[in-house]
Write a protein that holds these residues in place. Structure first.
Motif, PDB file in Angstrom:
ATOM      1  N   ALA A 187       0.840  -1.205   0.000  1.00 15.29           N
ATOM      2  CA  ALA A 187       0.000   0.000   0.000  1.00 15.29           C
ATOM      3  C   ALA A 187       0.872   1.252   0.000  1.00 15.29           C
ATOM      4  O   ALA A 187       0.619   2.210  -0.741  1.00 15.29           O
ATOM      5  CB  ALA A 187      -0.920  -0.008   1.214  1.00 15.29           C
ATOM      6  N   THR A 188       1.936   1.252   0.826  1.00 12.25           N
ATOM      7  CA  THR A 188       2.826   2.412   0.882  1.00 12.25           C
ATOM      8  C   THR A 188       3.581   2.589  -0.432  1.00 12.25           C
ATOM      9  O   THR A 188       3.718   3.703  -0.936  1.00 12.25           O
ATOM     10  CB  THR A 188       3.813   2.252   2.039  1.00 12.25           C
ATOM     11  N   LEU A 189       4.071   1.470  -0.988  1.00 13.96           N
ATOM     12  CA  LEU A 189       4.810   1.571  -2.247  1.00 13.96           C
ATOM     13  C   LEU A 189       3.901   2.111  -3.349  1.00 13.96           C
ATOM     14  O   LEU A 189       4.312   2.952  -4.145  1.00 13.96           O
ATOM     15  CB  LEU A 189       5.372   0.204  -2.642  1.00 13.96           C
ATOM     16  N   GLU A 190       2.663   1.633  -3.376  1.00 19.24           N
ATOM     17  CA  GLU A 190       1.729   2.116  -4.395  1.00 19.24           C
ATOM     18  C   GLU A 190       1.531   3.626  -4.266  1.00 19.24           C
ATOM     19  O   GLU A 190       1.570   4.363  -5.248  1.00 19.24           O
ATOM     20  CB  GLU A 190       0.385   1.403  -4.252  1.00 19.24           C
ATOM     21  N   LEU A 191       1.379   4.073  -3.014  1.00 13.74           N
ATOM     22  CA  LEU A 191       1.185   5.505  -2.755  1.00 13.74           C
ATOM     23  C   LEU A 191       2.405   6.306  -3.215  1.00 13.74           C
ATOM     24  O   LEU A 191       2.274   7.331  -3.893  1.00 13.74           O
ATOM     25  CB  LEU A 191       0.948   5.698  -1.259  1.00 13.74           C
ATOM     26  N   ALA A 192       3.604   5.810  -2.871  1.00 13.70           N
ATOM     27  CA  ALA A 192       4.828   6.539  -3.224  1.00 13.70           C
ATOM     28  C   ALA A 192       5.022   6.583  -4.741  1.00 13.70           C
ATOM     29  O   ALA A 192       5.381   7.626  -5.299  1.00 13.70           O
ATOM     30  CB  ALA A 192       6.037   5.895  -2.550  1.00 13.70           C
ATOM     31  N   PHE A 193       4.755   5.471  -5.429  1.00 12.83           N
ATOM     32  CA  PHE A 193       4.914   5.465  -6.888  1.00 12.83           C
ATOM     33  C   PHE A 193       3.885   6.392  -7.536  1.00 12.83           C
ATOM     34  O   PHE A 193       4.209   7.153  -8.448  1.00 12.83           O
ATOM     35  CB  PHE A 193       4.783   4.049  -7.451  1.00 12.83           C
ATOM     36  N   ALA A 194       2.653   6.326  -7.043  1.00 14.86           N
ATOM     37  CA  ALA A 194       1.615   7.197  -7.601  1.00 14.86           C
ATOM     38  C   ALA A 194       2.009   8.660  -7.411  1.00 14.86           C
ATOM     39  O   ALA A 194       1.848   9.477  -8.323  1.00 14.86           O
ATOM     40  CB  ALA A 194       0.270   6.909  -6.933  1.00 14.86           C
ATOM     41  N   ALA A 195       2.564   8.986  -6.229  1.00 10.33           N
ATOM     42  CA  ALA A 195       2.975  10.369  -5.967  1.00 10.33           C
ATOM     43  C   ALA A 195       4.070  10.785  -6.939  1.00 10.33           C
ATOM     44  O   ALA A 195       4.071  11.898  -7.469  1.00 10.33           O
ATOM     45  CB  ALA A 195       3.452  10.509  -4.529  1.00 10.33           C
ATOM     46  N   THR A 196       5.030   9.879  -7.183  1.00 10.54           N
ATOM     47  CA  THR A 196       6.123  10.193  -8.099  1.00 10.54           C
ATOM     48  C   THR A 196       5.589  10.450  -9.499  1.00 10.54           C
ATOM     49  O   THR A 196       5.999  11.410 -10.171  1.00 10.54           O
ATOM     50  CB  THR A 196       7.124   9.026  -8.143  1.00 10.54           C
ATOM     51  N   PRO A 221      -4.506  11.250  -1.504  1.00 15.64           N
ATOM     52  CA  PRO A 221      -3.279  11.017  -0.734  1.00 15.64           C
ATOM     53  C   PRO A 221      -2.027  11.075  -1.599  1.00 15.64           C
ATOM     54  O   PRO A 221      -1.006  11.644  -1.185  1.00 15.64           O
ATOM     55  CB  PRO A 221      -3.467   9.616  -0.139  1.00 15.64           C
ATOM     56  N   ALA A 222      -2.096  10.528  -2.818  1.00 16.64           N
ATOM     57  CA  ALA A 222      -0.907  10.542  -3.675  1.00 16.64           C
ATOM     58  C   ALA A 222      -0.546  11.974  -4.040  1.00 16.64           C
ATOM     59  O   ALA A 222       0.626  12.364  -4.025  1.00 16.64           O
ATOM     60  CB  ALA A 222      -1.153   9.716  -4.937  1.00 16.64           C
ATOM     61  N   PHE A 223      -1.569  12.794  -4.340  1.00 15.52           N
ATOM     62  CA  PHE A 223      -1.302  14.184  -4.690  1.00 15.52           C
ATOM     63  C   PHE A 223      -0.712  14.922  -3.487  1.00 15.52           C
ATOM     64  O   PHE A 223       0.251  15.683  -3.611  1.00 15.52           O
ATOM     65  CB  PHE A 223      -2.595  14.860  -5.151  1.00 15.52           C
ATOM     66  N   ASN A 224      -1.251  14.669  -2.317  1.00 19.54           N
ATOM     67  CA  ASN A 224      -0.751  15.288  -1.088  1.00 19.54           C
ATOM     68  C   ASN A 224       0.720  14.931  -0.864  1.00 19.54           C
ATOM     69  O   ASN A 224       1.564  15.788  -0.593  1.00 19.54           O
ATOM     70  CB  ASN A 224      -1.612  14.808   0.093  1.00 19.54           C
ATOM     71  N   LEU A 225       1.030  13.653  -1.025  1.00 26.03           N
ATOM     72  CA  LEU A 225       2.407  13.203  -0.801  1.00 26.03           C
ATOM     73  C   LEU A 225       3.348  13.788  -1.844  1.00 26.03           C
ATOM     74  O   LEU A 225       4.519  14.042  -1.569  1.00 26.03           O
ATOM     75  CB  LEU A 225       2.445  11.672  -0.843  1.00 26.03           C
ATOM     76  N   SER A 226       2.816  14.026  -3.057  1.00 24.61           N
ATOM     77  CA  SER A 226       3.685  14.472  -4.141  1.00 24.61           C
ATOM     78  C   SER A 226       4.042  15.949  -4.044  1.00 24.61           C
ATOM     79  O   SER A 226       4.969  16.390  -4.719  1.00 24.61           O
ATOM     80  CB  SER A 226       3.021  14.195  -5.489  1.00 24.61           C
ATOM     81  N   LEU A 227       3.330  16.735  -3.222  1.00 26.73           N
ATOM     82  CA  LEU A 227       3.498  18.196  -3.278  1.00 26.73           C
ATOM     83  C   LEU A 227       4.947  18.690  -3.178  1.00 26.73           C
ATOM     84  O   LEU A 227       5.380  19.470  -4.022  1.00 26.73           O
ATOM     85  CB  LEU A 227       2.642  18.865  -2.192  1.00 26.73           C
ATOM     86  N   PRO A 228       5.734  18.265  -2.158  1.00 28.69           N
ATOM     87  CA  PRO A 228       7.100  18.776  -2.087  1.00 28.69           C
ATOM     88  C   PRO A 228       7.939  18.352  -3.288  1.00 28.69           C
ATOM     89  O   PRO A 228       8.708  19.147  -3.840  1.00 28.69           O
ATOM     90  CB  PRO A 228       7.662  18.142  -0.807  1.00 28.69           C
ATOM     91  N   LEU A 229       7.750  17.101  -3.729  1.00 26.95           N
ATOM     92  CA  LEU A 229       8.497  16.614  -4.891  1.00 26.95           C
ATOM     93  C   LEU A 229       8.079  17.368  -6.149  1.00 26.95           C
ATOM     94  O   LEU A 229       8.914  17.737  -6.983  1.00 26.95           O
ATOM     95  CB  LEU A 229       8.247  15.109  -5.058  1.00 26.95           C
ATOM     96  N   LEU A 230       6.769  17.605  -6.266  1.00 27.65           N
ATOM     97  CA  LEU A 230       6.238  18.345  -7.403  1.00 27.65           C
ATOM     98  C   LEU A 230       6.893  19.724  -7.488  1.00 27.65           C
ATOM     99  O   LEU A 230       7.374  20.148  -8.544  1.00 27.65           O
ATOM    100  CB  LEU A 230       4.721  18.475  -7.242  1.00 27.65           C
ATOM    101  N   ALA A 231       6.947  20.416  -6.348  1.00 29.59           N
ATOM    102  CA  ALA A 231       7.555  21.743  -6.325  1.00 29.59           C
ATOM    103  C   ALA A 231       9.033  21.654  -6.722  1.00 29.59           C
ATOM    104  O   ALA A 231       9.547  22.487  -7.469  1.00 29.59           O
ATOM    105  CB  ALA A 231       7.421  22.359  -4.939  1.00 29.59           C
TER     106      ALA A 231
END
Lengths: 325, 294
Positions: A96-105, A191-201
């Protein structure tokens, strides 16, 4: 190339060894080591038996070797809460965590690259200044609060997306995943979008800086002089040259995303290892805590090692600098 | 004697006055610090004195009046606490934790960094390896390890924040000191047969300080944010010392039913504090090193 890989693998192993020593020192030297494996309702004789069984009467270096050998055998003891092997509890939650992290990336790359390219081609424009302000906002805003805002806007007010949980999952090679069902995707997006914010910036800034820098260089001018179409200059010549640093950073951030998922998972009730560790710390489920920390350190070191090697394979300059050392 | 140069802060002040964003950030930060110091005087109620709370006033939206006719500017929470007062007291704790951990980390980190730079060789290599190792792991992971081992509470959180931060100061002070070490005034101090400690403290330290201030402003912001995050997760400060993160966590359960103000306003206070610290840090960095950034 082989020398580089061997060197990098050795470095990763050294890192894991030092971190394992630190985790060991933290648990066994600072805290009362028996506490780590006991719960509070045990009697004195039971505690003594466990102390013996854990080898806590042995000298420290022997205890460390035991600790490492237990890790190597995947034996972290069994969870107080789940009554099963702590490692299996962590491994069950890992997908579940890996899926979230990949989706965020993926989200960060899909949004970050085009936006960075667009504003990088027009530095100083109004859009550029707006994007720069938004990215510095993303760097300052605490992830958990950004998550709350997303829930408030998209779930509570607009009622577009669900607030909590993973939704429907489908088994892919025996691993449950959310992204293959519409319901799961709806649960995954916020959640994926939330996690991606710092990386996105970060990706927007990197792409922008790379674009601004490269557009002034001779090879772009030369390509223009040759009469190559502007879109081809941007998407072929420019993109190839700015891609390496962006992909390196993205890869290196993947480990951080897994670590930071702890926050996002707790905001959105996402059942990954991040939610598990917080629950375990609160319930003093120490075997799971140790298993989780060791697992994340291993994953983190392994991912960073793979990224470094991948970058060396793509970029000859890194290889050469490794040789020069 | 350290060479005379216009101070970083003086330069930053002069140039900052011409930049609206910097002026805004500075004013916000000054206001936040003032409020957090004076909160017992400024706050409409003491949110943790149970005798001042009226359960009849719970969950009131912003701008409503309580049973006794008093105005709740930002509304109340589930126990009838005034959100505005809660924010003021929460800011005090958040800022205190951020600054105390920042100062201790600065002291430890700078000592390590200066020692590494001055002695060089194996001392330098060993210390910097340790720094690199720690910086390669995300702060939240290190903090989680420490909280898992130490437990929660104000002192434990401060310790965790110090451990997370010291390495940044060590690296910055080492590179600043490496530049200074080979300058003539240090050589002159050697010729005067000053002791190692005197040279480090009186000659090198003052000149290595400006980059440390830059690192410091960014790190205090990061520490405040990390503390809020840990408190939000329930792994930070105890309920008796509610920081902003805890208020936000407390309000989250009511947000789903539309009572947004309990979480949103403390979050805005937190964001403003962190963002203004970051803006000032960026400004200091630009003044110190005009070519960095873009």
């Amino acid at each position: 190339m082989l020398t580089f890989i061997i060197g990098r693998v050795t470095q990763a192993l050294a890192m894991v060894a030092v971190m394992s020593a630190l985790v060991f020192a933290a648990i066994f030297a600072i805290g009362n080591p028996v506490d780590v494996f006991l719960n509070e309702d045990m009697t004195q004789t039971e505690i003594e038996a466990v102390t013996k069984a854990l080898g806590l009467d042995l000298p420290l270096w022997q205890q460390y070797l035991r600790f490492v050998s237990n890790i190597v055998h995947g034996d972290f003891g069994s969870s107080f809460v789940f009554g099963r092997s702590a490692l299996s509890v962590v491994l069950e939650r890992l997908p579940a965590t890996l899926e979230l992290a990949f989706a965020a990336t993926i989200i960060a790359l899909l949004i970050g690259l085009p936006v960075g390219l667009c504003v990088g081609l027009r530095p100083g424009s109004r859009a550029d200044r707006a994007v720069m302000s938004v990215t510095s906002f993303c760097f300052s805003v605490p992830t958990f609060w950004a998550g709350l805002l997303l829930v408030l806007i998209f779930s509570v007010e607009l009622k577009w997306l669900p607030t909590n949980g993973r939704g429907e999952t489908v088994d892919l090679f025996g691993i449950p995943v959310s992204f293959l069902t519409w319901n799961g995707l709806r649960h995954l997006f916020l959640p994926a979008f939330n996690l991606s914010l710092p990386l996105l910036a970060l990706i927007v800034r990197l792409t922008r800086a790379g674009t601004v820098e490269n557009m002034g260089l001779d090879y772009i001018r030369f390509a223009r002089a040759k009469g190559i179409a502007e879109w081809r200059i941007v998407f072929v010549h420019l993109l190839r040259n700015i891609a390496i640093p962006i992909l390196t950073v993205t890869g290196l951030q993947l480990g951080s995303l897994i670590a930071f998922a702890v926050v996002t998972e707790n905001v959105f009730g996402w059942p990954g290892i991040g939610k598990l560790i917080v629950d375990s710390i609160m319930q003093l489920d120490r075997p799971v805590i140790v298993a989780h920390l060791v697992m994340v350190v291993l994953l983190f070191s392994f991912i960073n090692m793979l990224v470094d090697i991948a970058v060396a394979l793509i970029d000859p300059r890194v290889r050469m600098s490794g040789k020069a050392k | 004697m350290p060479p005379d140069q216009p101070g970083l802060l003086a330069k930053a002040w002069q140039r900052g006055l011409r930049d609206t964003r910097v002026v805004m950030a500075g004013s916000v930060l000054a206001l936040v610090i003032l409020v957090s110091i004076l909160c017992p005087l400024l706050a409409p109620q003491n949110p943790y004195d149970l005798t001042q709370l009226d359960i009849m006033d719970s969950m009131l939206p912003p701008l409503s009046r309580g049973a006794a006719g008093q105005l709740y500017l930002l509304g109340t929470d589930d126990q009838g606490r005034d959100i505005l007062s809660g924010i003021m007291y929460g800011l005090q704790i958040s800022i205190l934790v951020g600054i105390v951990s920042g100062v201790v980390a600065l002291l430890i980190g700078t000592t390590v960094g200066l020692t590494a730079a001055y002695f060089g060789g194996i001392v330098d290599a060993a210390l910097m390896r340790l720094v690199d190792l720690q910086l390669s792991f995300p702060a939240i992971l290190i903090a989680l390890i420490l909280v898992a081992v130490l437990g929660t509470g104000v002192d434990k959180i401060i310790i965790a924040l110090i451990v997370v931060q010291w390495a940044y100061y060590a690296r910055a002070s080492r590179s600043a000191a490496l530049v200074e070490r080979n300058k003539e005034y240090v050589e002159a101090a050697h010729c005067l047969r000053f002791g190692t400690f005197t040279i480090l403290r009186r000659e090198i330290l003052p000149n290595a300080l400006p980059p440390m201030i830059v690192v410091g402003s960014a790190e205090v912001a990061a520490a405040i944010r990390l503390e809020a995050t840990l408190s939000f997760l329930g792994l930070g400060l105890p309920v008796t010392q509610p920081s902003l993160g805890l208020m936000i966590a407390n309000g989250y359960q009511y947000m789903i039913s539309g009572n947004y103000w309990i979480s949103i306003y403390p979050g805005i206070a937190l964001l403003l504090t962190v963002a203004s610290l970051n803006t000032l840090g960026d400004h200091l960095r630009d003044v110190l090193n005009p070519r960095s950034g873009d």
